[in-house]
Scaffold this active site. Structure first.
Site, PDB file in Angstrom:
ATOM      1  N   LYS A 184      36.284  31.231  34.653  1.00 54.42           N
ATOM      2  CA  LYS A 184      37.419  31.991  34.130  1.00 54.42           C
ATOM      3  C   LYS A 184      38.054  31.252  32.966  1.00 54.42           C
ATOM      4  O   LYS A 184      38.517  30.118  33.106  1.00 54.42           O
ATOM      5  CB  LYS A 184      38.452  32.256  35.222  1.00 54.42           C
ATOM      6  CG  LYS A 184      39.513  33.278  34.812  1.00 54.42           C
ATOM      7  CD  LYS A 184      40.337  33.748  35.986  1.00 54.42           C
ATOM      8  CE  LYS A 184      41.251  34.884  35.598  1.00 54.42           C
ATOM      9  NZ  LYS A 184      42.037  35.389  36.752  1.00 54.42           N
ATOM     10  N   GLY A 197      43.163  41.419  31.496  1.00 50.47           N
ATOM     11  CA  GLY A 197      44.284  41.252  30.574  1.00 50.47           C
ATOM     12  C   GLY A 197      44.766  42.561  29.974  1.00 50.47           C
ATOM     13  O   GLY A 197      44.279  42.979  28.937  1.00 50.47           O
ATOM     14  N   GLY A 198      45.718  43.220  30.627  1.00 47.86           N
ATOM     15  CA  GLY A 198      46.324  44.417  30.059  1.00 47.86           C
ATOM     16  C   GLY A 198      45.563  45.703  30.267  1.00 47.86           C
ATOM     17  O   GLY A 198      45.756  46.659  29.518  1.00 47.86           O
ATOM     18  N   SER A 219      48.326  43.642  36.683  1.00 48.06           N
ATOM     19  CA  SER A 219      49.695  44.048  36.342  1.00 48.06           C
ATOM     20  C   SER A 219      49.917  45.542  36.479  1.00 48.06           C
ATOM     21  O   SER A 219      51.025  45.984  36.811  1.00 48.06           O
ATOM     22  CB  SER A 219      50.034  43.596  34.918  1.00 48.06           C
ATOM     23  OG  SER A 219      50.086  42.193  34.838  1.00 48.06           O
ATOM     24  N   CYS A 239      44.270  28.403  35.227  1.00 51.08           N
ATOM     25  CA  CYS A 239      45.655  28.653  35.643  1.00 51.08           C
ATOM     26  C   CYS A 239      46.603  27.911  34.705  1.00 51.08           C
ATOM     27  O   CYS A 239      46.501  26.692  34.558  1.00 51.08           O
ATOM     28  CB  CYS A 239      45.867  28.187  37.084  1.00 51.08           C
ATOM     29  SG  CYS A 239      47.547  28.488  37.688  1.00 51.08           S
ATOM     30  N   LYS A 260      42.300  35.720  46.114  1.00 48.45           N
ATOM     31  CA  LYS A 260      43.246  34.853  45.420  1.00 48.45           C
ATOM     32  C   LYS A 260      42.638  33.449  45.431  1.00 48.45           C
ATOM     33  O   LYS A 260      41.938  33.063  46.380  1.00 48.45           O
ATOM     34  CB  LYS A 260      44.602  34.863  46.122  1.00 48.45           C
ATOM     35  CG  LYS A 260      45.771  34.519  45.199  1.00 48.45           C
ATOM     36  CD  LYS A 260      47.085  34.889  45.816  1.00 48.45           C
ATOM     37  CE  LYS A 260      48.218  34.846  44.811  1.00 48.45           C
ATOM     38  NZ  LYS A 260      48.315  33.646  44.014  1.00 48.45           N
TER      39      LYS A 260
END
Length: 489
Positions: free
Chosen positions: A173, A258-259, A281, A135, A38
């Site tokens: 990023k 992403g997804g 996710s 972020c 993190k």
């Protein structure tokens, strides 16, 4: 990739699944090949989160429980110290030497800070760094994250500072909350970045209730802020980012995020140019064990590429056989010279005709299963993940390169149609009024007015009931008022 050897393409994104070293340890034991810490900062920039802060999405409607298509979070970076994370990196590399540990770090626009934090992370034993320049909430207000990642000059300089400070690879990023992500990626490359990660979450507001209160909301005043949307809902944005960067910067390493929630989705990102993918996710919806399915699924998808007899399959999905509600059906036009819908008295007539046909051509007592089904043998080598990297890119181009002479039209298989009328409704009120709907039989028919917009295919509930075929005649757009031969004064 970038001189790093990954056991498989799957890793944990810098997010809640890597809140602690203990979680990363369990992830490695489950089979993930890499993980990003993190994001952590120098002690002077330490943060404290608010709560509640991670909520289910609304992009899939009122769905509760696992299987969420999106999440929104207003969580910031790690609340743990730089010292904690440096110690964790050292321990993780000691206990999992074959795994890739990437330190996710963040600073304001300060050469001294980036130099110090990057060097501390390298000394701890990190295999690589990820510079969190993206972020979308909270940190930007502090001059960090998004505040740096939207400016090419700032990105270029930060990458130069880090490149001068460390020898290990590092990835910048990318934020999707920008007009041109390619420009930022180019700036990162010019600054010496080894590669980029595309992308971070998308800034959004998930919704408000009937009282005008958003969720999540904080405290008695029920205040909220724009958060980061993640999950399937942002996959098209992430695919665009990965493919655009890969097309613009051939050979420049990209990590995708992403997804990504299945092996076939991971393969899409690989084919768009990213050799490895980060997941977050999907773990919200289940747990670390999903990596087993992802690894097995990707192996199967690659193996199927080597079987010539299965080239008409889409991954692990075989071609759709003509059916009615899952049961194979003959073509009634060939049997009785007309089509019949699938409801009411028509359905009874259809069933009677089909039953009679089966009695005549295939009595049950003569129907025997195949004695021996030969196993298909690979006719060519099974491709590797590296073989798949970027194979979609030549077909992803600018709009002006598309050929408007090669048009398509829709065709409806009336034997598979369940006569719901969805195609007619969308074509009539959102399309080009090119589908008629018989008021008695409820059979839809595509007319010559079809422009090939594909809305009907998109809303049809039966897979492959409506397909697109090449238009047999030239396409002549209806202009409303004919084009003027000369300018009208």
């Amino acid at each position: 990739m970038a001189g790093l050897k990954f056991e498989n393409p799957y890793g944990l994104a810098s997010a809640t699944p890597t809140t602690s070293a203990a979680m990363m340890r369990r992830a490695f034991e489950a089979g993930w090949s890499f993980a990003l810490t993190k994001t952590y900062v120098l002690d002077k920039d330490i943060i404290t989160n608010v709560s509640p802060r991670i909520v289910r999405g609304t992009t899939s409607g009122h769905i509760f429980g696992p299987g969420q298509g999106a999440f929104l979070n207003i969580e910031l970076i790690s609340e743990k110290t730089c010292a904690y994370w440096c110690q964790c990196i050292t321990e993780l590399k000691r206990d999992f030497p074959t795994k890739i540990v990437i330190a996710s770090i963040m600073c304001g626009y300060s050469k001294e800070d980036w130099t110090l934090l990057a060097q501390k992370s390298e000394e701890a034993g990190a295999d690589a760094l990820e510079l969190n320049l993206s972020c979308p909430h909270g940190m930007g207000e502090r001059g960090m994250g998004l505040a740096c990642g939207q400016d090419e000059e700032l990105v270029r300089n930060i990458c130069r500072w880090v490149r001068a400070a460390v020898k290990i690879p590092f990835f910048a990023k990318m934020t999707p909350n920008i007009t041109s992500i390619v420009g930022i990626a180019k700036a990162a490359k010019e600054g010496g970045a080894t590669g980029v990660t595309a992308t971070n979450t998308v800034s959004g507001l998930m919704g408000v209730n009937t009282k005008g209160v958003a969720w999540p909301n904080i405290g008695k005043d029920q205040r909220t802020t724009y958060g980061g949307v993640s999950g399937n809902a942002i996959r098209p944005i992430a695919l665009r980012a990965v493919s655009a960067i890969s097309n613009a910067l051939p050979g420049f390493p990209v990590m995708a995020a992403g997804g990504i929630d299945a092996a076939d989705v991971a393969l899409q990102f690989i084919q768009c140019g990213a050799p490895v993918v980060q997941v977050c996710s999907a773990i919200h919806n289940q747990d670390f064990t999903i990596v087993d399915d992802y690894i097995t699924g990707l192996k199967a998808l690659l193996y199927l590429q080597s079987i010539d007899e299965l080239q008409d399959w889409d991954g692990q999905s075989c071609p759709t056989v003509r059916h009615q509600k899952g049961k194979p059906v003959p073509k009634l036009m060939d049997l009785i010279g007309k089509h019949l819908p699938s409801f009411g008295p028509y359905m009874k007539e259809r069933e009677s005709i089909v039953a009679q046909h089966k009695e005549e051509v295939a009595p049950l007592d003569q129907s025997k299963p195949e004695v021996h089904r030969p196993v298909f043998q690979p006719k060519k080598p099974v491709p590797t993940v590296q073989d798949m990297v970027g194979i979609a890119l030549p077909r992803i181009t600018s709009y002006n390169d598309l050929d408007n002479k090669q048009q398509a039209v829709a065709i409806i298989d009336e034997e598979m149609c369940i006569n719901c009328g969805k195609c007619y409704m969308t074509c009539n009120d959102s399309g080009y009024q090119a589908i008629t709907f018989d008021p008695e039989t409820h059979l839809p028919h595509v007319t010559d007015d079809c422009t090939g917009c594909t809305l009907c295919v998109s809303v049809c509930p039966i897979i492959d009931c409506i397909t697109m075929i090449p238009r047999p005649t030239p396409y002549l757009p209806r202009r409303g008022i004919p084009l003027a031969v000369e300018a009208v004064s």
